[in-house]
Write a protein that holds these residues in place. Structure first.
Motif, PDB file in Angstrom:
ATOM      1  N   VAL A 171       0.843  -1.208   0.000  1.00  0.00           N
ATOM      2  CA  VAL A 171       0.000   0.000   0.000  1.00  0.00           C
ATOM      3  C   VAL A 171       0.874   1.252   0.000  1.00  0.00           C
ATOM      4  CG1 VAL A 171      -1.674   1.341   1.330  1.00  0.00           C
ATOM      5  CG2 VAL A 171      -1.952  -1.141   1.117  1.00  0.00           C
ATOM      6  N   LEU A 172       1.913   1.246   0.825  1.00  0.00           N
ATOM      7  CA  LEU A 172       2.819   2.395   0.890  1.00  0.00           C
ATOM      8  C   LEU A 172       3.518   2.616  -0.451  1.00  0.00           C
ATOM      9  CD1 LEU A 172       4.403   1.734   4.401  1.00  0.00           C
ATOM     10  CD2 LEU A 172       2.954   3.684   3.795  1.00  0.00           C
ATOM     11  N   ALA A 173       3.945   1.530  -1.083  1.00  0.00           N
ATOM     12  CA  ALA A 173       4.632   1.647  -2.373  1.00  0.00           C
ATOM     13  C   ALA A 173       3.693   2.198  -3.445  1.00  0.00           C
ATOM     14  CB  ALA A 173       5.190   0.294  -2.790  1.00  0.00           C
ATOM     15  N   LYS A 174       2.435   1.777  -3.409  1.00  0.00           N
ATOM     16  CA  LYS A 174       1.465   2.251  -4.402  1.00  0.00           C
ATOM     17  C   LYS A 174       1.179   3.739  -4.248  1.00  0.00           C
ATOM     18  CE  LYS A 174      -0.785  -2.212  -5.130  1.00  0.00           C
ATOM     19  NZ  LYS A 174      -1.966  -3.068  -4.850  1.00  0.00           N
ATOM     20  N   THR A 175       1.386   4.257  -3.045  1.00  0.00           N
ATOM     21  CA  THR A 175       1.210   5.693  -2.816  1.00  0.00           C
ATOM     22  C   THR A 175       2.559   6.423  -2.851  1.00  0.00           C
ATOM     23  OG1 THR A 175       1.246   5.307  -0.413  1.00  0.00           O
ATOM     24  CG2 THR A 175      -0.911   5.404  -1.487  1.00  0.00           C
ATOM     25  N   GLN A 176       3.560   5.748  -3.421  1.00  0.00           N
ATOM     26  CA  GLN A 176       4.903   6.298  -3.641  1.00  0.00           C
ATOM     27  C   GLN A 176       5.636   6.653  -2.348  1.00  0.00           C
ATOM     28  OE1 GLN A 176       4.987   9.355  -6.654  1.00  0.00           O
ATOM     29  NE2 GLN A 176       3.814   8.148  -8.112  1.00  0.00           N
ATOM     30  N   GLN A 177       5.278   5.989  -1.268  1.00  0.00           N
ATOM     31  CA  GLN A 177       6.010   6.144  -0.005  1.00  0.00           C
ATOM     32  C   GLN A 177       7.032   5.003   0.093  1.00  0.00           C
ATOM     33  OE1 GLN A 177       3.328   7.510   3.408  1.00  0.00           O
ATOM     34  NE2 GLN A 177       1.791   6.780   1.944  1.00  0.00           N
ATOM     35  N   TYR A 178       7.960   5.022  -0.849  1.00  0.00           N
ATOM     36  CA  TYR A 178       8.874   3.899  -1.019  1.00  0.00           C
ATOM     37  C   TYR A 178       9.825   3.716   0.163  1.00  0.00           C
ATOM     38  CZ  TYR A 178       7.234   4.642  -5.800  1.00  0.00           C
ATOM     39  OH  TYR A 178       6.447   4.820  -6.907  1.00  0.00           O
ATOM     40  N   GLU A 179      10.366   4.823   0.653  1.00  0.00           N
ATOM     41  CA  GLU A 179      11.326   4.716   1.759  1.00  0.00           C
ATOM     42  C   GLU A 179      10.666   4.133   3.002  1.00  0.00           C
ATOM     43  OE1 GLU A 179      10.848   7.381  -0.087  1.00  0.00           O
ATOM     44  OE2 GLU A 179      12.778   7.942  -0.998  1.00  0.00           O
ATOM     45  N   GLN A 180       9.435   4.575   3.283  1.00  0.00           N
ATOM     46  CA  GLN A 180       8.726   4.046   4.446  1.00  0.00           C
ATOM     47  C   GLN A 180       8.409   2.565   4.260  1.00  0.00           C
ATOM     48  OE1 GLN A 180       5.240   6.260   5.605  1.00  0.00           O
ATOM     49  NE2 GLN A 180       4.693   4.824   7.226  1.00  0.00           N
ATOM     50  N   TYR A 297      15.616   6.443   6.397  1.00  0.00           N
ATOM     51  CA  TYR A 297      14.208   6.749   6.674  1.00  0.00           C
ATOM     52  C   TYR A 297      13.975   6.877   8.173  1.00  0.00           C
ATOM     53  CZ  TYR A 297       9.296   6.190   7.604  1.00  0.00           C
ATOM     54  OH  TYR A 297       8.033   6.383   8.111  1.00  0.00           O
ATOM     55  N   TYR A 298      14.435   5.904   8.951  1.00  0.00           N
ATOM     56  CA  TYR A 298      14.166   5.936  10.388  1.00  0.00           C
ATOM     57  C   TYR A 298      14.949   7.032  11.101  1.00  0.00           C
ATOM     58  CZ  TYR A 298      11.163   1.885  10.263  1.00  0.00           C
ATOM     59  OH  TYR A 298      10.107   1.047  10.022  1.00  0.00           O
ATOM     60  N   LYS A 299      16.112   7.376  10.572  1.00  0.00           N
ATOM     61  CA  LYS A 299      16.854   8.489  11.162  1.00  0.00           C
ATOM     62  C   LYS A 299      16.105   9.808  10.982  1.00  0.00           C
ATOM     63  CE  LYS A 299      21.702   7.062  11.229  1.00  0.00           C
ATOM     64  NZ  LYS A 299      23.058   7.318  10.700  1.00  0.00           N
ATOM     65  N   SER A 300      15.283   9.876   9.942  1.00  0.00           N
ATOM     66  CA  SER A 300      14.545  11.111   9.667  1.00  0.00           C
ATOM     67  C   SER A 300      13.300  11.247  10.532  1.00  0.00           C
ATOM     68  CB  SER A 300      14.129  11.159   8.191  1.00  0.00           C
ATOM     69  OG  SER A 300      13.101  10.208   7.922  1.00  0.00           O
ATOM     70  N   GLN A 301      12.946  10.181  11.258  1.00  0.00           N
ATOM     71  CA  GLN A 301      11.740  10.208  12.072  1.00  0.00           C
ATOM     72  C   GLN A 301      12.030  10.772  13.457  1.00  0.00           C
ATOM     73  OE1 GLN A 301       8.788   9.232  10.346  1.00  0.00           O
ATOM     74  NE2 GLN A 301      10.454   9.416   8.862  1.00  0.00           N
TER      75      GLN A 301
END
Length: 312
Positions: A171-180, A297-301
């Motif tokens: 689902v995340l990939a389909k919404t272009q949230q690839y890094e997450q 990705y997680y470092k950015s959170q």
């Protein structure tokens, strides 16, 4: 009645140490400490944190989380406090309940806990607490058994959630949230039986991300080439995956500047080409790339966690 020595509204700050791609796939526990605890000053809090980290690392677990989703945190509660009258100076004696808890934050799932009574003494209550903390045995077999139980439950949890994690990543990939999506997939520990499945899925997402980014990467390489920065141009081109639609264009650009490379740059590029032509080496390179993406990705959170959200 025992009195918890926490101010409930405190924000807990995550004890984040260096995170690297090498942490990905390893079971790790981020040590969460309060900003303050009654009767403990900052140095004593730091000492308590150090004790917890030592307990964790002694069990063969990293004390700094890659994705910060699983934490270990303490509770201290006063059981008894007495003043013993002495000759020249009175002595304060305390009994403190020391608890450790391992929890998955997002699902609020408590994997395991342990509680032990610590005793300490000193000229003041603060010194008595410090003495009690100093008596925490980092090699204590009970703590090690507690963490082994936690590891088993963590692995079981991820194995039971693997299909859900893959679906959510889709689902995340389909919404272009690839890094997450990649970060979520690689939160599964290597010890889980489904790790190969989620790693394969993470590479699939990575290839989609590469397709989205390759035109941008190629433009950056063009800009670098225009500035006659050939080394940086090759670095940018080498980040374009062979599965990307602009890979052939990247190869043509690299070919056009071969004669302008120095010996070291030519050596590095030839090595990269051998990696591309070796399917095993290429797969390893992709695995390394997805791990780097997950860590970034997680470092950015955000790393602040509210205490009430942890313990409820």
């Amino acid at each position: 009645m025992m009195k918890y020595l926490y101010t409930i509204t405190l924000l807990f700050s995550l004890a984040l140490n260096a995170q690297t791609a090498g942490d990905v796939g390893k079971i790790s526990l981020s040590v969460v400490m309060p900003d303050n605890i009654e009767n403990l000053d900052s140095s004593q809090l730091s000492r308590l944190e150090s004790k917890i980290s030592q307990i964790v690392t002694h069990a063969g677990i990293s004390a700094s989380g890659y994705d910060n989703s699983i934490v270990i945190y303490p509770k201290l509660s006063l059981v008894e406090s007495n003043v013993v009258e002495g000759g020249m100076q009175n002595l304060t004696v305390v009994s403190v309940d020391f608890g450790l808890f391992v929890k998955q934050i997002e699902g609020n799932i408590l994997f395991s806990s342990i509680s032990k009574t610590l005793k300490g003494s000193g000229a003041t209550k603060e010194l008595a607490y410090a003495n009690a903390i100093s008596r925490i045995g980092v090699n204590d077999a009970e703590y090690q058994a507690f963490l082994e139980k936690s590891k088993t439950k963590i692995i079981q949890y991820y194995e039971s959630k693997c299909s859900d994690i893959v679906k959510k990543a889709d689902v995340l990939a389909k919404t272009q949230q690839y890094e997450q999506a990649i970060g979520l997939l690689l939160s599964v520990p290597e010890a889980a039986t489904c790790y190969d499945q989620v790693q394969t899925k993470s590479i699939e997402v990575y290839k989609i991300l590469q397709k989205q980014n390759c035109a941008k990467q190629l433009q950056l390489a063009n800009n670098s080439l225009a500035a006659k920065d050939y080394g940086n141009t090759l670095d940018l081109l080498s980040a374009i995956d062979p599965a990307s639609p602009c890979f052939q264009d990247s190869q043509k650009m690299a070919k056009s500047i071969e004669a302008k490379l120095n010996a070291e740059e030519k050596k590095e590029w030839d090595f990269q080409m051998r990696q591309y032509n070796d399917s095993v080496a290429l797969e390893k390179q992709r695995i390394s790339a997805v791990k780097d993406i997950a860590v970034a990705y997680y470092k950015s959170q955000t790393s602040d966690i509210n205490y009430t959200l942890i313990v409820k």
